[in-house]
Design a protein around this motif. Structure first.
Motif, PDB file in Angstrom:
ATOM      1  N   MET A 193     -36.578  34.416   0.917  1.00  0.00           N
ATOM      2  CA  MET A 193     -35.208  34.752   1.191  1.00  0.00           C
ATOM      3  C   MET A 193     -35.013  36.251   0.995  1.00  0.00           C
ATOM      4  N   LEU A 194     -34.033  36.763   1.683  1.00  0.00           N
ATOM      5  CA  LEU A 194     -33.674  38.165   1.565  1.00  0.00           C
ATOM      6  C   LEU A 194     -32.196  38.221   1.175  1.00  0.00           C
ATOM      7  N   TYR A 195     -31.915  38.799   0.023  1.00  0.00           N
ATOM      8  CA  TYR A 195     -30.555  38.865  -0.519  1.00  0.00           C
ATOM      9  C   TYR A 195     -30.023  40.284  -0.326  1.00  0.00           C
ATOM     10  N   THR A 196     -28.873  40.403   0.336  1.00  0.00           N
ATOM     11  CA  THR A 196     -28.264  41.701   0.590  1.00  0.00           C
ATOM     12  C   THR A 196     -26.893  41.721  -0.063  1.00  0.00           C
ATOM     13  N   ILE A 197     -26.628  42.749  -0.862  1.00  0.00           N
ATOM     14  CA  ILE A 197     -25.379  42.866  -1.612  1.00  0.00           C
ATOM     15  C   ILE A 197     -24.562  44.041  -1.069  1.00  0.00           C
ATOM     16  N   TYR A 198     -23.270  43.778  -0.829  1.00  0.00           N
ATOM     17  CA  TYR A 198     -22.323  44.801  -0.381  1.00  0.00           C
ATOM     18  C   TYR A 198     -21.190  44.894  -1.392  1.00  0.00           C
ATOM     19  N   ASP A 199     -20.673  46.104  -1.586  1.00  0.00           N
ATOM     20  CA  ASP A 199     -19.544  46.246  -2.499  1.00  0.00           C
ATOM     21  C   ASP A 199     -18.232  45.969  -1.772  1.00  0.00           C
ATOM     22  N   ASP A 200     -17.119  46.155  -2.467  1.00  0.00           N
ATOM     23  CA  ASP A 200     -15.803  45.836  -1.908  1.00  0.00           C
ATOM     24  C   ASP A 200     -15.388  46.775  -0.783  1.00  0.00           C
ATOM     25  N   LYS A 201     -16.117  47.859  -0.584  1.00  0.00           N
ATOM     26  CA  LYS A 201     -15.841  48.791   0.511  1.00  0.00           C
ATOM     27  C   LYS A 201     -16.846  48.602   1.653  1.00  0.00           C
ATOM     28  N   GLN A 202     -17.587  47.497   1.608  1.00  0.00           N
ATOM     29  CA  GLN A 202     -18.595  47.129   2.604  1.00  0.00           C
ATOM     30  C   GLN A 202     -19.762  48.114   2.655  1.00  0.00           C
ATOM     31  N   VAL A 203     -20.032  48.752   1.523  1.00  0.00           N
ATOM     32  CA  VAL A 203     -21.168  49.656   1.402  1.00  0.00           C
ATOM     33  C   VAL A 203     -22.359  48.843   0.904  1.00  0.00           C
ATOM     34  N   GLU A 220     -35.818  40.907  -2.305  1.00  0.00           N
ATOM     35  CA  GLU A 220     -36.658  39.838  -1.777  1.00  0.00           C
ATOM     36  C   GLU A 220     -36.771  38.648  -2.716  1.00  0.00           C
ATOM     37  N   SER A 221     -36.262  38.788  -3.927  1.00  0.00           N
ATOM     38  CA  SER A 221     -36.293  37.650  -4.850  1.00  0.00           C
ATOM     39  C   SER A 221     -34.987  37.591  -5.634  1.00  0.00           C
ATOM     40  N   ILE A 222     -34.672  36.397  -6.080  1.00  0.00           N
ATOM     41  CA  ILE A 222     -33.477  36.195  -6.889  1.00  0.00           C
ATOM     42  C   ILE A 222     -33.624  36.922  -8.223  1.00  0.00           C
ATOM     43  N   TYR A 223     -34.850  37.081  -8.687  1.00  0.00           N
ATOM     44  CA  TYR A 223     -35.082  37.770  -9.956  1.00  0.00           C
ATOM     45  C   TYR A 223     -34.760  39.257  -9.844  1.00  0.00           C
ATOM     46  N   ASP A 224     -35.152  39.871  -8.726  1.00  0.00           N
ATOM     47  CA  ASP A 224     -34.813  41.278  -8.503  1.00  0.00           C
ATOM     48  C   ASP A 224     -33.310  41.458  -8.362  1.00  0.00           C
ATOM     49  N   LEU A 225     -32.672  40.530  -7.667  1.00  0.00           N
ATOM     50  CA  LEU A 225     -31.211  40.564  -7.519  1.00  0.00           C
ATOM     51  C   LEU A 225     -30.541  40.456  -8.880  1.00  0.00           C
ATOM     52  N   GLU A 226     -31.018  39.546  -9.707  1.00  0.00           N
ATOM     53  CA  GLU A 226     -30.429  39.342 -11.032  1.00  0.00           C
ATOM     54  C   GLU A 226     -30.565  40.589 -11.904  1.00  0.00           C
ATOM     55  N   TYR A 262     -19.685  41.055  -1.986  1.00  0.00           N
ATOM     56  CA  TYR A 262     -20.162  39.878  -1.278  1.00  0.00           C
ATOM     57  C   TYR A 262     -21.642  40.014  -0.956  1.00  0.00           C
ATOM     58  N   TRP A 263     -22.223  38.939  -0.491  1.00  0.00           N
ATOM     59  CA  TRP A 263     -23.656  38.916  -0.245  1.00  0.00           C
ATOM     60  C   TRP A 263     -23.952  38.208   1.064  1.00  0.00           C
ATOM     61  N   GLU A 264     -25.142  38.503   1.569  1.00  0.00           N
ATOM     62  CA  GLU A 264     -25.712  37.784   2.699  1.00  0.00           C
ATOM     63  C   GLU A 264     -27.090  37.323   2.278  1.00  0.00           C
ATOM     64  N   ILE A 265     -27.458  36.154   2.730  1.00  0.00           N
ATOM     65  CA  ILE A 265     -28.775  35.618   2.427  1.00  0.00           C
ATOM     66  C   ILE A 265     -29.441  35.274   3.751  1.00  0.00           C
ATOM     67  N   ALA A 266     -30.628  35.799   3.970  1.00  0.00           N
ATOM     68  CA  ALA A 266     -31.373  35.534   5.200  1.00  0.00           C
ATOM     69  C   ALA A 266     -32.717  34.920   4.863  1.00  0.00           C
ATOM     70  N   ASP A 267     -33.142  33.991   5.676  1.00  0.00           N
ATOM     71  CA  ASP A 267     -34.468  33.397   5.533  1.00  0.00           C
ATOM     72  C   ASP A 267     -35.454  34.319   6.225  1.00  0.00           C
ATOM     73  N   ASN A 268     -36.180  35.109   5.465  1.00  0.00           N
ATOM     74  CA  ASN A 268     -37.113  36.066   6.051  1.00  0.00           C
ATOM     75  C   ASN A 268     -38.500  35.467   6.258  1.00  0.00           C
ATOM     76  N   HIS A 269     -38.631  34.159   6.127  1.00  0.00           N
ATOM     77  CA  HIS A 269     -39.921  33.511   6.305  1.00  0.00           C
ATOM     78  C   HIS A 269     -40.019  32.734   7.607  1.00  0.00           C
ATOM     79  N   SER A 270     -38.928  32.608   8.345  1.00  0.00           N
ATOM     80  CA  SER A 270     -38.983  31.876   9.606  1.00  0.00           C
ATOM     81  C   SER A 270     -39.313  32.832  10.742  1.00  0.00           C
ATOM     82  N   GLU A 271     -40.096  32.374  11.674  1.00  0.00           N
ATOM     83  CA  GLU A 271     -40.528  33.215  12.783  1.00  0.00           C
ATOM     84  C   GLU A 271     -39.624  33.005  13.993  1.00  0.00           C
ATOM     85  N   GLY A 272     -39.056  34.099  14.481  1.00  0.00           N
ATOM     86  CA  GLY A 272     -38.256  34.040  15.693  1.00  0.00           C
ATOM     87  C   GLY A 272     -36.894  33.426  15.549  1.00  0.00           C
TER      88      GLY A 272
END
Length: 74
Positions: A1-11, A17-23, A55-65
């Motif tokens: 999974m790929l976790y992307t974090i944005y602040d309240d100003k959409q920055v 790449e891991s929940i541990y790094d996000l934490e 807010y956050w977005e989560i993408a499955d970076n392991h699926s092909e296409g």
């Protein structure tokens, strides 16, 4: 999974790449804002992100296409 974090100003604040790094990143944000435990109640990284208006977005970076993106805007 790929976790992307944005602040309240959409920055983009970070992409992880891991929940541990996000934490670890969110823990540093809590410390920077003086909101770490015991100053504030314990919460998951996702609950904390929501509580500060980010807010956050989560993408499955392991699926092909396939662009599988799940987003949560708070």
């Amino acid at each position: 999974m790929l976790y992307t974090i944005y602040d309240d100003k959409q920055v983009l604040r970070g992409t992880f790449e891991s929940i541990y790094d996000l934490e670890r990143f969110i823990d540093a944000i809590r410390i920077e804002r003086n909101e770490q435990f015991p100053n504030t109640p314990r919460s998951s990284p996702f609950d904390y992100v929501k509580s500060i208006g980010w807010y956050w977005e989560i993408a499955d970076n392991h699926s092909e296409g396939v662009d599988n993106v799940a987003a949560s805007e708070v």
